[in-house]
Design an enzyme around this catalytic site. Structure first.
Site, PDB file in Angstrom:
ATOM      1  N   ARG A  62     -45.195  58.603 -32.766  1.00  0.00           N
ATOM      2  CA  ARG A  62     -44.303  57.946 -31.813  1.00  0.00           C
ATOM      3  C   ARG A  62     -43.171  58.884 -31.410  1.00  0.00           C
ATOM      4  O   ARG A  62     -42.619  58.792 -30.310  1.00  0.00           O
ATOM      5  CB  ARG A  62     -43.745  56.644 -32.395  1.00  0.00           C
ATOM      6  CG  ARG A  62     -42.754  55.945 -31.485  1.00  0.00           C
ATOM      7  CD  ARG A  62     -42.530  54.485 -31.860  1.00  0.00           C
ATOM      8  NE  ARG A  62     -42.412  54.268 -33.288  1.00  0.00           N
ATOM      9  CZ  ARG A  62     -41.304  54.475 -34.003  1.00  0.00           C
ATOM     10  NH1 ARG A  62     -40.207  54.941 -33.420  1.00  0.00           N
ATOM     11  NH2 ARG A  62     -41.297  54.220 -35.300  1.00  0.00           N
TER      12      ARG A  62
ATOM     13  N   TYR B 153     -42.357  51.528  -4.413  1.00  0.00           N
ATOM     14  CA  TYR B 153     -43.517  50.935  -5.062  1.00  0.00           C
ATOM     15  C   TYR B 153     -43.117  49.556  -5.586  1.00  0.00           C
ATOM     16  O   TYR B 153     -42.047  49.388  -6.171  1.00  0.00           O
ATOM     17  CB  TYR B 153     -43.987  51.844  -6.203  1.00  0.00           C
ATOM     18  CG  TYR B 153     -44.922  51.182  -7.171  1.00  0.00           C
ATOM     19  CD1 TYR B 153     -46.105  50.583  -6.736  1.00  0.00           C
ATOM     20  CD2 TYR B 153     -44.622  51.133  -8.526  1.00  0.00           C
ATOM     21  CE1 TYR B 153     -46.949  49.943  -7.631  1.00  0.00           C
ATOM     22  CE2 TYR B 153     -45.466  50.514  -9.425  1.00  0.00           C
ATOM     23  CZ  TYR B 153     -46.621  49.913  -8.972  1.00  0.00           C
ATOM     24  OH  TYR B 153     -47.457  49.287  -9.853  1.00  0.00           O
TER      25      TYR B 153
ATOM     26  N   ASP C 275     -38.585  60.264  -7.637  1.00  0.00           N
ATOM     27  CA  ASP C 275     -39.990  59.977  -7.909  1.00  0.00           C
ATOM     28  C   ASP C 275     -40.827  60.937  -7.060  1.00  0.00           C
ATOM     29  O   ASP C 275     -40.848  60.837  -5.837  1.00  0.00           O
ATOM     30  CB  ASP C 275     -40.296  58.520  -7.550  1.00  0.00           C
ATOM     31  CG  ASP C 275     -41.709  58.102  -7.922  1.00  0.00           C
ATOM     32  OD1 ASP C 275     -42.605  58.976  -7.932  1.00  0.00           O
ATOM     33  OD2 ASP C 275     -41.926  56.904  -8.187  1.00  0.00           O
TER      34      ASP C 275
ATOM     35  N   LYS D 227     -51.540  58.870 -11.193  1.00  0.00           N
ATOM     36  CA  LYS D 227     -51.981  59.195  -9.842  1.00  0.00           C
ATOM     37  C   LYS D 227     -52.492  60.641  -9.763  1.00  0.00           C
ATOM     38  O   LYS D 227     -53.477  60.991 -10.381  1.00  0.00           O
ATOM     39  CB  LYS D 227     -50.830  58.924  -8.869  1.00  0.00           C
ATOM     40  CG  LYS D 227     -50.135  57.583  -9.061  1.00  0.00           C
ATOM     41  CD  LYS D 227     -51.059  56.389  -9.018  1.00  0.00           C
ATOM     42  CE  LYS D 227     -50.338  55.050  -8.878  1.00  0.00           C
ATOM     43  NZ  LYS D 227     -49.528  54.647 -10.027  1.00  0.00           N
TER      44      LYS D 227
END
Length: 376
Positions: free
Chosen positions: A46, A98, A168, A193
């Site tokens: 983690r 988005y 972004d 993406k």
């Protein structure tokens, strides 16, 4: 090292001891200690994992940054970013976002006391800054209306005022646009993406240069725990190897399809930043080395729009973007379905808007597919 070579070989740090050419997938959740050094490289996955760290270093290098952090999705990365802010803090954001980001901001972050103002140009973003503003969040080009914001112009003002500038860069990728070079502080990717490029993984990445900010984000990351798994890290690493060639081919096809779409009587408007008539064409040329592989278009009526969506055979009627398969998306139903109708309509996201993500199929096959869907 040139960009293409870096994509193929990744970061310089080696984790393998047997000469494996492919990056190994380290599935171990925990690591044995051999001393009491508190700065041990790996202890618990983690916190850090060798496969994920290879991806983080690679994407950071591609963006020209020093630090990278990988997460279980783009929204997980954005959620970690939002933990930098406190109740009463104000963020100025792109207004064409988005849908998932908009939902996070308006339904989660605002509930937690963070305030937002939405704007759609460098001038309106700067004008929206107040004494409570702590950051500016830009999605450029935007999803789905392909609006472009002058990153350097905004960065000039955020630096003067001591604000964070978050960009972004999902649509353009570091192959076509380098926000850190333009003055951004943090870059966000939905690595689901273009970075992964094969519609087979969910991932998100943050890239930055500030060491103290990196330490803060890592504390948040390890506390929240939404980090990327070793196997998914491997899939993104593998996808990045072909990023340049995929982007070149996809954006070349996108231009041809955009030029074809404007000849069709069924199409009212085509939103493509590679057109000289696009309001942000010159800004795009200045801050990017290409126009990407995304476009959207508005049709004259809802009936024809739905006929097109249901008629395609090569294009896949699906959400997401950036993969080798071309996708046709209905934003009002799919990616932006959670945005209130009144807000969607103001932004142009109505029942006649369609978005295309162009992949690697034959240009002729894609145009033939669109033709038969329109005329069938």
């Amino acid at each position: 090292m040139d960009f293409e070579t870096l994509c193929v070989h990744g970061c310089k740090k080696q984790y393998d001891t047997v000469g494996a050419v492919a990056v190994p997938i380290f599935t171990s959740a925990t690591y044995e200690r051999f001393d009491f050094d508190p700065a041990a490289d790996f202890e618990y996955s983690r916190l850090t994992n060798p496969t994920r760290e290879h991806l983080e270093h690679t994407v950071a290098a591609l963006e020209g940054g020093q630090f990278g952090l990988a997460f279980s999705s783009g929204l997980a990365a954005t959620s970690v970013l939002m933990e930098l802010f406190s109740p009463g803090d104000h963020i100025v954001s792109s207004d064409d976002l988005y849908g998932g980001t908009h939902r996070l901001f308006t339904q989660i972050s605002q509930k937690n006391g963070v305030k937002f103002t939405f704007a759609n140009s460098a001038e309106s973003v700067i004008a929206a800054v107040t004494s409570e503003t702590k950051a500016v969040f830009l999605e450029t080009p935007s999803n789905p209306m392909m609006q472009v914001v002058d990153i350097a112009a905004v960065a000039q003002e955020t630096k003067k005022r001591g604000l964070l500038l978050i960009v972004d860069n999902t649509f353009m990728t570091p192959y076509l646009q380098k926000p850190l070079d333009l003055g951004a502080d943090i870059i966000l990717h939905s690595a689901t993406k273009y970075l992964s490029g094969h519609h087979d993984v969910l991932a998100g990445v943050l890239v930055l240069n500030d060491e103290k900010l990196n330490e803060r984000l890592r504390i948040i990351s390890k506390t929240i725990g939404s980090v990327l798994s070793p196997f998914d890290s491997y899939l993104v690493i593998r996808g990045i190897k072909t990023l340049p060639i995929r982007m070149e081919r996809s954006q070349e096809t996108t231009r041809v399809i955009a030029e074809w779409l404007i000849t069709r009587s069924e199409i009212k408007n085509v939103h493509y930043i590679g057109f000289e008539s696009h309001p942000s064409y010159e800004i795009t040329r200045r801050q990017s080395s290409g126009f990407g592989a995304m476009l959207s278009f508005t049709m004259h009526d809802e009936e024809t729009t739905k006929k097109l969506l249901m008629g395609v055979k090569v294009l896949k009627f699906a959400p997401s973007l950036g993969g080798v398969e071309s996708l046709i998306t209905y934003p009002m139903l799919q990616t932006h379905g959670d945005i209130p109708e009144e807000e969607r309509l103001v932004r142009g996201v109505d029942s006649c808007l369609v978005r295309l993500s162009i992949g690697l199929e034959s240009t002729k096959d894609l145009i033939d597919d669109l033709t038969q869907a329109l005329e069938g």
